[in-house]
Design a protein around this motif. Structure first.
Motif, PDB file in Angstrom:
ATOM      1  N   UNK A 165      17.466  29.938  -6.178  1.00 11.73           N
ATOM      2  CA  UNK A 165      16.700  31.168  -6.311  1.00 11.73           C
ATOM      3  C   UNK A 165      15.282  30.876  -5.819  1.00 11.73           C
ATOM      4  N   UNK A 166      15.026  31.161  -4.553  1.00  8.64           N
ATOM      5  CA  UNK A 166      13.710  30.934  -3.963  1.00  8.64           C
ATOM      6  C   UNK A 166      13.410  32.060  -2.983  1.00  8.64           C
ATOM      7  N   UNK A 167      12.146  32.406  -2.807  1.00  4.99           N
ATOM      8  CA  UNK A 167      11.794  33.487  -1.868  1.00  4.99           C
ATOM      9  C   UNK A 167      12.307  33.253  -0.444  1.00  4.99           C
ATOM     10  N   UNK A 168      12.263  31.995   0.016  1.00  8.29           N
ATOM     11  CA  UNK A 168      12.765  31.664   1.346  1.00  8.29           C
ATOM     12  C   UNK A 168      13.872  30.630   1.208  1.00  8.29           C
ATOM     13  N   UNK A 169      15.103  31.116   1.150  1.00  9.54           N
ATOM     14  CA  UNK A 169      16.254  30.221   1.062  1.00  9.54           C
ATOM     15  C   UNK A 169      16.920  30.171   2.425  1.00  9.54           C
ATOM     16  N   UNK A 170      17.000  28.980   2.988  1.00  8.05           N
ATOM     17  CA  UNK A 170      17.660  28.786   4.278  1.00  8.05           C
ATOM     18  C   UNK A 170      18.980  28.087   4.021  1.00  8.05           C
ATOM     19  N   UNK A 171      20.060  28.704   4.489  1.00  7.67           N
ATOM     20  CA  UNK A 171      21.393  28.135   4.318  1.00  7.67           C
ATOM     21  C   UNK A 171      21.756  27.425   5.618  1.00  7.67           C
ATOM     22  N   UNK A 172      21.844  26.105   5.529  1.00  8.28           N
ATOM     23  CA  UNK A 172      22.081  25.281   6.712  1.00  8.28           C
ATOM     24  C   UNK A 172      23.321  24.425   6.491  1.00  8.28           C
ATOM     25  N   UNK A 173      24.327  24.632   7.307  1.00  8.80           N
ATOM     26  CA  UNK A 173      25.491  23.752   7.322  1.00  8.80           C
ATOM     27  C   UNK A 173      25.341  22.870   8.548  1.00  8.80           C
ATOM     28  N   UNK A 174      25.021  21.592   8.349  1.00 11.71           N
ATOM     29  CA  UNK A 174      24.624  20.732   9.460  1.00 11.71           C
ATOM     30  C   UNK A 174      25.734  20.288  10.404  1.00 11.71           C
ATOM     31  N   UNK A 175      26.969  20.253   9.967  1.00  9.40           N
ATOM     32  CA  UNK A 175      28.046  19.730  10.802  1.00  9.40           C
ATOM     33  C   UNK A 175      27.635  18.395  11.402  1.00  9.40           C
ATOM     34  N   UNK A 176      27.494  18.301  12.716  1.00 11.76           N
ATOM     35  CA  UNK A 176      27.160  17.036  13.373  1.00 11.76           C
ATOM     36  C   UNK A 176      25.677  16.959  13.764  1.00 11.76           C
ATOM     37  N   UNK A 177      24.846  17.886  13.303  1.00  8.10           N
ATOM     38  CA  UNK A 177      23.461  17.978  13.750  1.00  8.10           C
ATOM     39  C   UNK A 177      22.493  17.464  12.707  1.00  8.10           C
ATOM     40  N   UNK A 178      21.270  17.146  13.148  1.00  4.40           N
ATOM     41  CA  UNK A 178      20.209  16.674  12.273  1.00  4.40           C
ATOM     42  C   UNK A 178      19.415  17.873  11.765  1.00  4.40           C
ATOM     43  N   UNK A 179      19.059  17.864  10.498  1.00  4.48           N
ATOM     44  CA  UNK A 179      18.207  18.911   9.947  1.00  4.48           C
ATOM     45  C   UNK A 179      18.801  19.561   8.728  1.00  4.48           C
ATOM     46  N   UNK A 180      19.191  18.760   7.747  1.00  2.00           N
ATOM     47  CA  UNK A 180      19.801  19.306   6.533  1.00  2.00           C
ATOM     48  C   UNK A 180      18.768  19.748   5.513  1.00  2.00           C
TER      49      UNK A 180
END
Length: 163
Positions: A17-32
């Motif tokens: 619960x945050x004002x800016x929630x980013x949903x990132x599924x990284x798969x094979x990439x950098x930046x989790x």
């Protein structure tokens, strides 16, 4: 990242619960969002992005920093990576975070090599790259930032790069 910005995978999104929630599924990439450099750059973006800015995310990985720049008020972003998987993952994460061309966001996601890509004038650049790539492209970054007196945020330097 902080109380305002949270980066989470989709399977944990309902617990956040945050004002800016980013949903990132990284798969094979950098930046989790778990790596210190991603969190530090995200914090710097929060204090650097202004409404209607144009930001570039060089070596975008998952697209997390480009998505965050848009959600912080940037009008447009150019996200690129030399890795095909990263570019596909970035597109998926843009869609996952409702950052799509049919709403207020303007963006370009492409597969490019940092050494050959042409950078447009911009307000800011994030570049999470190895030291040699950063140094070899510093003039290119400076030229893209010059007209707008923009901000360059770099990360990816390693301890043995200190000297």
């Amino acid at each position: 990242v902080n109380e305002r910005i949270v980066i989470t995978p989709s399977w944990k999104a309902e617990t956040v619960n945050a004002p800016l929630t980013l949903i990132i599924n990284p798969q094979m990439s950098f930046g989790t969002g778990h790596h210190e450099t991603t969190r530090m750059v995200a914090s710097l973006l929060e204090s650097s992005v202004q409404t209607d800015d144009y930001w570039i995310d060089a070596g975008t990985g998952t697209g997390v920093l480009a998505i965050l720049a848009l959600k912080l008020g940037a009008k447009e972003v150019f996200a690129f990576d030399n890795d095909e998987w990263s570019v596909m993952n970035t597109r998926e994460n843009f869609e996952r975070n409702s950052v799509t061309a049919n709403n207020k966001y303007i963006y370009t996601i492409s597969q490019n090599d940092i050494n050959t890509v042409s950078l447009p004038d911009c307000n800011g650049i994030t570049a999470n790259l190895h030291k040699n790539l950063l140094l070899n492209n510093m003039r290119k970054f400076a030229q893209a930032l010059h007209k707008r007196s923009g901000t360059l945020i770099v990360s990816g330097l390693l301890r043995y790069d200190k000297e």
